[in-house]
Write a protein that holds these residues in place. Structure first.
Motif, short mmCIF file in Angstrom:
data_model
loop_
_atom_site.label_atom_id
_atom_site.label_comp_id
_atom_site.label_asym_id
_atom_site.label_seq_id
_atom_site.Cartn_x
_atom_site.Cartn_y
_atom_site.Cartn_z
N ASN A 66 0.84 -1.19 0.00
CA ASN A 66 0.00 0.00 0.00
C ASN A 66 0.88 1.25 0.00
OD1 ASN A 66 0.86 -0.10 2.67
ND2 ASN A 66 -1.14 0.39 3.54
N LEU A 67 2.06 1.14 -0.60
CA LEU A 67 2.95 2.29 -0.77
C LEU A 67 2.52 3.01 -2.05
CD1 LEU A 67 6.31 0.49 0.07
CD2 LEU A 67 4.91 1.92 1.58
N VAL A 102 10.38 -9.09 5.59
CA VAL A 102 10.05 -7.86 4.87
C VAL A 102 8.64 -7.39 5.26
CG1 VAL A 102 9.68 -6.82 2.59
CG2 VAL A 102 11.56 -8.44 2.94
N GLU A 103 7.71 -8.32 5.33
CA GLU A 103 6.35 -7.98 5.74
C GLU A 103 6.36 -7.34 7.13
OE1 GLU A 103 4.17 -11.64 5.31
OE2 GLU A 103 4.29 -11.57 3.13
N SER A 148 5.99 -2.69 10.79
CA SER A 148 6.52 -1.85 11.86
C SER A 148 6.59 -0.38 11.46
CB SER A 148 7.88 -2.35 12.33
OG SER A 148 8.86 -2.13 11.33
N ALA A 149 6.65 -0.12 10.15
CA ALA A 149 6.64 1.26 9.65
C ALA A 149 5.22 1.76 9.43
CB ALA A 149 7.44 1.34 8.35
N GLY A 150 4.23 0.89 9.65
CA GLY A 150 2.84 1.29 9.52
C GLY A 150 2.22 1.01 8.16
N TYR A 151 2.86 0.14 7.38
CA TYR A 151 2.37 -0.16 6.04
C TYR A 151 2.17 -1.66 5.85
CZ TYR A 151 3.32 4.69 5.22
OH TYR A 151 3.31 6.05 5.31
N TYR A 152 1.54 -1.99 4.73
CA TYR A 152 1.16 -3.36 4.43
C TYR A 152 1.96 -3.86 3.22
CZ TYR A 152 -1.61 -6.79 1.83
OH TYR A 152 -2.01 -7.87 1.11
N CYS A 153 2.34 -5.11 3.26
CA CYS A 153 2.84 -5.77 2.06
C CYS A 153 2.57 -7.27 2.16
CB CYS A 153 4.31 -5.49 1.81
SG CYS A 153 5.50 -6.40 2.78
N GLU A 154 2.42 -7.88 1.00
CA GLU A 154 2.13 -9.30 0.90
C GLU A 154 2.95 -9.85 -0.26
OE1 GLU A 154 -1.56 -12.12 -0.52
OE2 GLU A 154 -2.01 -10.13 0.24
#
Length: 70
Positions: free
Chosen positions: A9-10, A55-56, A61-67
Motif C-alpha cells: 500500500n505504498l 520484509v512484511e 513496523s513502519a505502519g504499512y502493508y505488504c504481501e
C-alpha cells in the motif's frame, strides 16, 4: 541473489520515504524499489538472506502493508 516481490500500500512518494530508512539500513537488502505505476504498487527487494515474512514485518513496523506475490 534472490528477488522478493510484494504487493504493497505504498501508493505515493511520501509513503515510500516513510519506509526508506528501514529498507536502506537493513544489512541483507542490497537494492529495492517500488513501482508506483503498477496496480499493486510492487516492492522488489534484492537479497541473499532475507525471508519474505521479515520484509512484511519491516513494513508493518513502519505502519504499512505488504504481501508476497508468487
Amino acid at each position: 541473489m534472490e528477488v522478493l516481490v510484494f504487493k504493497t500500500n505504498l501508493t505515493n512518494t511520501k509513503r515510500i520515504n516513510d519506509v526508506e530508512p528501514y529498507l536502506d539500513t537493513h544489512p541483507h537488502i542490497h537494492r529495492w524499489n517500488v513501482d508506483l505505476n503498477d496496480c499493486d504498487n510492487v516492492l522488489r527487494i534484492e537479497t541473499n538472506k532475507l525471508a519474505a515474512k521479515e520484509v512484511e514485518n519491516i513494513l508493518l513496523s513502519a505502519g504499512y502493508y505488504c504481501e508476497e506475490l508468487e
